[in-house]
Motif scaffolding. Structure first.
Motif, short mmCIF file in Angstrom:
data_model
loop_
_atom_site.label_atom_id
_atom_site.label_comp_id
_atom_site.label_asym_id
_atom_site.label_seq_id
_atom_site.Cartn_x
_atom_site.Cartn_y
_atom_site.Cartn_z
N LEU A 115 75.67 -44.22 -32.41
CA LEU A 115 75.36 -44.62 -31.05
C LEU A 115 76.53 -44.31 -30.11
O LEU A 115 76.33 -43.79 -29.00
CB LEU A 115 75.04 -46.11 -31.01
CG LEU A 115 74.62 -46.70 -29.67
CD1 LEU A 115 73.38 -45.98 -29.14
CD2 LEU A 115 74.34 -48.19 -29.80
N ALA A 116 77.74 -44.61 -30.54
CA ALA A 116 78.91 -44.32 -29.71
C ALA A 116 79.05 -42.82 -29.48
O ALA A 116 79.34 -42.37 -28.36
CB ALA A 116 80.17 -44.87 -30.37
N VAL A 155 76.92 -35.76 -35.38
CA VAL A 155 77.38 -34.65 -34.54
C VAL A 155 76.26 -33.65 -34.33
O VAL A 155 75.95 -33.25 -33.19
CB VAL A 155 78.61 -33.97 -35.17
CG1 VAL A 155 78.92 -32.66 -34.45
CG2 VAL A 155 79.81 -34.89 -35.12
N ASN A 156 75.62 -33.25 -35.41
CA ASN A 156 74.58 -32.22 -35.30
C ASN A 156 73.33 -32.74 -34.61
O ASN A 156 72.68 -32.01 -33.85
CB ASN A 156 74.26 -31.66 -36.69
CG ASN A 156 75.34 -30.75 -37.20
OD1 ASN A 156 75.53 -29.64 -36.71
ND2 ASN A 156 76.08 -31.21 -38.19
N GLU A 157 72.98 -34.01 -34.85
CA GLU A 157 71.80 -34.59 -34.23
C GLU A 157 71.94 -34.64 -32.71
O GLU A 157 71.04 -34.25 -31.97
CB GLU A 157 71.55 -35.99 -34.78
CG GLU A 157 70.34 -36.69 -34.17
CD GLU A 157 70.15 -38.10 -34.70
OE1 GLU A 157 69.57 -38.93 -33.98
OE2 GLU A 157 70.60 -38.37 -35.84
N VAL A 158 73.09 -35.12 -32.24
CA VAL A 158 73.30 -35.22 -30.80
C VAL A 158 73.42 -33.83 -30.18
O VAL A 158 72.84 -33.56 -29.13
CB VAL A 158 74.55 -36.06 -30.50
CG1 VAL A 158 74.90 -36.00 -29.01
CG2 VAL A 158 74.32 -37.51 -30.91
N CYS A 159 74.16 -32.95 -30.83
CA CYS A 159 74.38 -31.62 -30.25
C CYS A 159 73.08 -30.82 -30.16
O CYS A 159 72.94 -29.97 -29.27
CB CYS A 159 75.42 -30.87 -31.06
SG CYS A 159 77.09 -31.55 -30.87
N SER A 160 72.13 -31.11 -31.04
CA SER A 160 70.85 -30.39 -30.98
C SER A 160 70.05 -30.77 -29.74
O SER A 160 69.13 -30.07 -29.35
CB SER A 160 70.03 -30.70 -32.24
OG SER A 160 69.59 -32.05 -32.24
N GLN A 161 70.41 -31.89 -29.09
CA GLN A 161 69.71 -32.35 -27.90
C GLN A 161 70.37 -31.91 -26.60
O GLN A 161 69.91 -32.22 -25.52
CB GLN A 161 69.65 -33.89 -27.91
CG GLN A 161 69.00 -34.49 -29.15
CD GLN A 161 69.15 -35.99 -29.21
OE1 GLN A 161 69.19 -36.68 -28.19
NE2 GLN A 161 69.27 -36.53 -30.41
#
Length: 221
Positions: A115-116, A155-161
């Motif tokens: 979340l952070a 990292v990868n989940e957020v960056c994919s968005q």
């Protein structure tokens, strides 16, 4: 088209079990992130300068790179002065854990990390780069094997968005001047946020600190 490096370091533990006094002791009050952003040319010059400083301090026992919490005041002064000249962009996010919603607490510490990371990086990445830019996002490796896997997933989940051309990396902090710079900026800012003294903050960090985001508020004085 430009290339931008965004280095991210974290602070605090992932434990909700205590409600620490803001004046010190116990678990960390906040969990948060700090980032340092450099252009490609800016970073190449910064790395060379950091290597030179690190080599000059080798005889005094410095072996594994710079770490604000562990370094001597003499070393800190030299590093902060170097950062002052390099002028990376700093951004910080602090989650005041005492104000976390019950459902967030129930999901545990690993969810807090994700979340952070989401709250910090998703916005900052768009601010430090333009459409068409190449963006390298580097997070600091830490914790157990399970935590390292969580870091990689977050990292990868957020960056994919994020609508950018992004390369993601998980590096050990001693291998990267960018991560060490992020650590120094976050350490100094956290001291100010927690009401502590930091003589290096105003001259070396504040001029290029673009945000101190506290979405969960802060302790009542």
């Amino acid at each position: 088209m430009a290339k931008v490096y965004l280095f991210a370091d974290e602070t605090g533990n992932l434990d909700y079990s205590s409600s620490p006094d803001p004046r010190g002791g116990g678990a960390s009050i906040y969990f948060g992130f700090g980032t340092a952003a450099f252009s490609d040319t800016q970073y190449a010059n910064a790395v060379a300068e950091a290597h030179e400083l690190r080599a000059s301090l080798a005889s005094s026992g410095l072996a594994n790179g710079f770490h604000a919490c562990a370094d001597s005041n003499k070393t800190r002064s030299k590093v902060f002065e170097m950062i002052r000249g390099q002028q990376p962009r700093f951004d910080t996010t602090f989650l005041y854990k005492a104000n976390a919603y019950p459902d967030v607490r129930e999901k545990g510490g690993l969810y807090l990390y994700k979340l952070a990371w989401h709250l910090h990086v998703k916005q900052v990445a768009l601010q430090v780069s333009d459409p068409g830019d190449e963006l390298a996002i580097v997070a600091a490796e830490f914790g157990t094997a399970r935590m390292r896997q969580t870091v990689d997933e977050a990292v990868n989940e957020v960056c994919s968005q994020i609508d950018r051309d992004i390369t993601t990396c998980i590096w050990r902090a001693p291998t990267s001047w960018g991560l060490q710079a992020a650590d120094y900026g976050l350490w100094a800012t956290q001291r100010i946020v927690e009401g502590k003294r930091c003589t290096w903050f105003d001259p070396c960090i504040a001029p290029t600190l673009k945000s101190t985001f506290k979405p969960w508020g802060e302790p009542e004085v």
